[in-house]
Design a protein around this motif. Structure first.
Motif, PDB file in Angstrom:
ATOM      1  N   PHE A  41       0.837  -1.171  -0.080  1.00  0.00           N
ATOM      2  CA  PHE A  41       0.026   0.039   0.177  1.00  0.00           C
ATOM      3  C   PHE A  41       0.986   1.155   0.074  1.00  0.00           C
ATOM      4  O   PHE A  41       1.823   1.333   0.716  1.00  0.00           O
ATOM      5  CB  PHE A  41      -0.885   0.011   1.298  1.00  0.00           C
ATOM      6  N   ASP A  46      -4.352   3.664   3.707  1.00  0.00           N
ATOM      7  CA  ASP A  46      -4.794   2.937   2.521  1.00  0.00           C
ATOM      8  C   ASP A  46      -4.947   1.388   2.987  1.00  0.00           C
ATOM      9  O   ASP A  46      -5.894   0.782   2.924  1.00  0.00           O
ATOM     10  CB  ASP A  46      -4.239   2.961   1.300  1.00  0.00           C
ATOM     11  N   SER A  49      -7.618   1.175   5.669  1.00  0.00           N
ATOM     12  CA  SER A  49      -8.937   1.241   4.878  1.00  0.00           C
ATOM     13  C   SER A  49      -9.226  -0.138   4.315  1.00  0.00           C
ATOM     14  O   SER A  49     -10.346  -0.540   4.225  1.00  0.00           O
ATOM     15  CB  SER A  49      -9.390   2.335   3.733  1.00  0.00           C
ATOM     16  N   ASP A  89      -6.538   1.108  -5.354  1.00  0.00           N
ATOM     17  CA  ASP A  89      -7.879   1.474  -4.460  1.00  0.00           C
ATOM     18  C   ASP A  89      -8.179   0.231  -3.556  1.00  0.00           C
ATOM     19  O   ASP A  89      -8.591  -0.771  -3.797  1.00  0.00           O
ATOM     20  CB  ASP A  89      -8.858   1.607  -5.670  1.00  0.00           C
TER      21      ASP A  89
END
Length: 103
Positions: A41, A46, A49, A89
């Motif tokens: 990441f 991130d 998340s 993402d």
């Protein structure tokens, strides 16, 4: 890539890293024998998340670690990973897989 810091998710129970087996499907036995890619990441948040979105019930069993880009290759060799998966993402997730070159 080598001058950046990346973030990894690691199990607190056994110290293993979170990896992806993109060709294994849902078969756990196939995952053990398929190529494994270390998930990286770009930001600490991130990685958090990703954990909170896809594994919220077990997120407390993992920690996020930082690693300098210069230490990625030795880590891949030590754990015999096929390559890396850079998470673009964390919510979808969208991952870019890269294999290490043989040297």
């Amino acid at each position: 890539m080598f001058s950046e810091a990346y973030y990894l998710i690691r199990s607190r129970a056994d110290g293993s890293y979170l990896v992806a087996h993109p060709h294994a499907g849902k078969d756990a036995n196939a995952a053990q024998s398929s190529p494994s890619f270390l998930l990286l990441f770009r930001e600490h948040f991130d990685a958090l998340s990703y954990l909170n979105t896809h594994a919220s019930e077990v997120a407390d069993r993992f920690s996020v670690e930082s690693i300098p880009g210069t230490q990625i290759d030795p880590l891949l060799k030590r754990w015999s990973f096929t390559g890396i998966g850079v998470v673009q993402d964390p919510l979808i997730p969208r991952v870019e897989f890269l294999t290490k070159g043989s040297t």
